[in-house]
Design an enzyme around this catalytic site. Structure first.
Site, PDB file in Angstrom:
ATOM      1  N   ASP A   9       0.856  -1.190   0.000  1.00  0.00           N
ATOM      2  CA  ASP A   9       0.000   0.000   0.000  1.00  0.00           C
ATOM      3  C   ASP A   9       0.889   1.235   0.000  1.00  0.00           C
ATOM      4  O   ASP A   9       1.619   1.492   0.955  1.00  0.00           O
ATOM      5  CB  ASP A   9      -0.900  -0.017   1.242  1.00  0.00           C
ATOM      6  CG  ASP A   9      -2.012   1.014   1.179  1.00  0.00           C
ATOM      7  OD1 ASP A   9      -1.879   1.991   0.414  1.00  0.00           O
ATOM      8  OD2 ASP A   9      -3.014   0.853   1.899  1.00  0.00           O
ATOM      9  N   ASP A 106      -2.647   2.558  -6.137  1.00  0.00           N
ATOM     10  CA  ASP A 106      -1.719   2.613  -5.013  1.00  0.00           C
ATOM     11  C   ASP A 106      -1.649   1.336  -4.193  1.00  0.00           C
ATOM     12  O   ASP A 106      -1.133   1.353  -3.074  1.00  0.00           O
ATOM     13  CB  ASP A 106      -2.077   3.780  -4.098  1.00  0.00           C
ATOM     14  CG  ASP A 106      -3.486   3.663  -3.535  1.00  0.00           C
ATOM     15  OD1 ASP A 106      -4.244   2.808  -4.003  1.00  0.00           O
ATOM     16  OD2 ASP A 106      -3.825   4.453  -2.627  1.00  0.00           O
ATOM     17  N   GLU A 107      -2.145   0.232  -4.722  1.00  0.00           N
ATOM     18  CA  GLU A 107      -2.089  -0.992  -3.922  1.00  0.00           C
ATOM     19  C   GLU A 107      -2.060  -2.231  -4.804  1.00  0.00           C
ATOM     20  O   GLU A 107      -2.582  -2.244  -5.915  1.00  0.00           O
ATOM     21  CB  GLU A 107      -3.274  -1.058  -2.960  1.00  0.00           C
ATOM     22  CG  GLU A 107      -4.625  -1.046  -3.628  1.00  0.00           C
ATOM     23  CD  GLU A 107      -5.770  -1.153  -2.645  1.00  0.00           C
ATOM     24  OE1 GLU A 107      -5.600  -1.839  -1.603  1.00  0.00           O
ATOM     25  OE2 GLU A 107      -6.838  -0.586  -2.904  1.00  0.00           O
TER      26      GLU A 107
END
Length: 340
Positions: A9, A106-107
């Protein structure tokens, strides 16, 4: 070796990208949202940790963000920059000996066989930092649910391992909305049934909960509270499940004919975009945010999967017909939900 799931993350991703582009902003409260003008209507897309300390969070009105943090630097959203940086990060994760499932900008989840998942997590952090100068948190678990929650517990820029053995010690006494997939509305429904904590929910008879929340949702909630998740990590490219457009009006709209015209325009924009992506929609959802900030959504199914602008427009207007006119409108949105 043991199969572990890692959730990577990227910390405060959008704000972090902006700080990389503007190094002079490092250490200052940064808020990204709308066109970057807090005097206008719009919402926060993300905020740096320095801004979050003042209560600024995603989804907050920009004007409220300025009231809470008047010294913050406000910047406009730059989608292309975030997508480009994300692509570099995900390509970097693909260099590891693991199955990589990209879950968003973002992950990502990684499934890897290793006897030392913390060592692998540190390698990932070091490599992402070396390539992009971005920090990330890595959650480690025996499944995706555990890894996802572990990442939240490890922020910022840390590591955290959550397993079947440690599950109740870490989460048992926490409120149910700490769980992935349980929002405040569901938590309130559970509380009305006397279910307040993760341990409460885990100890509930799935059949009993099914009677209140449905035959699928009830048992799934209990399974989640027990730390169980059968979903595998799959090496498929991330493909958005919907595409939408929104507009925030600087002055509220009270003329419902104008609302219909704006929904028509948004629907045609969405149709053009999904046609360009060679995607087809099965359902169209309209979002209306009334003054001051009450948001409602309604959807309408399409007769068949399509990218036809006229069909998407008709579905959007049919969804709009489910709303009651008469209240001032500050935001409208149209979203097309795709076939897989």
């Amino acid at each position: 070796m043991t199969r572990w799931v890692l959730h990577v993350d990227l910390d405060q991703f959008i704000a972090a990208v902006e700080v990389l582009r503007h190094p002079e902003l490092r250490g200052r409260p940064v808020v990204v949202g709308g066109d970057g003008d807090p005097a206008k209507r719009g919402v926060v897309s993300t905020a740096s940790y320095e801004a979050r300390a003042f209560g600024v969070r995603s989804g907050l009105a920009l004007r409220t963000a300025r009231q809470r943090c008047p010294d913050a630097v406000f910047l406009p959203v730059d989608r292309e920059a975030y997508e480009a940086t994300s692509a570099v990060v995900m390509a970097t994760l693909g260099e590891f000996d693991a199955v990589v499932e990209v879950a968003g900008w973002d992950e990502a989840f990684l499934a890897a066989d290793t006897d030392d998942p913390e060592a692998l997590a540190r390698q990932i952090q070091d490599r992402v930092r070396a390539v992009t100068n971005l920090e990330c948190t890595v959650g480690i678990g025996e499944n995706k649910l555990q890894a996802k929650l572990a990442a939240g517990l490890g922020k910022p820029a840390g590591l955290f391992r959550l397993t079947h053995e440690s599950w109740y010690n870490v989460l048992g006494d926490r409120p149910t909305d700490v769980l992935w997939g349980i929002g405040s509305r569901t938590a309130r429904r559970l509380a009305a049934l006397g279910i307040h904590t993760v341990a409460d929910l885990a100890g509930t008879d799935p059949r009993e909960l099914a009677a209140h929340l449905g035959p699928v949702t009830g048992p799934w909630l209990v399974q989640t509270a027990r730390g169980l998740s059968p979903a595998p990590v799959v090496a498929e490219p991330y493909v958005p499940r919907s595409r939408g457009r929104e507009i925030t009006f600087q002055r509220d709209i009270t003329d419902w004919d104008q609302v219909r015209r704006e929904v028509t325009r948004l629907a045609r924009q969405v149709a053009t975009e999904i046609a360009g992506e060679q995607r087809q929609a099965l359902r169209v959802v309209v979002k209306v945010r009334y003054k001051p900030f009450l948001t409602r959504t309604h959807g309408h199914p399409l007769p068949a999967a399509t990218a036809d602008a006229a069909a998407i427009e008709r579905a959007a207007l049919a969804a709009l017909d489910q709303f009651r006119p008469g209240r001032p409108v500050r935001l409208l949105g149209v979203r097309a939900e795709f076939t897989r």
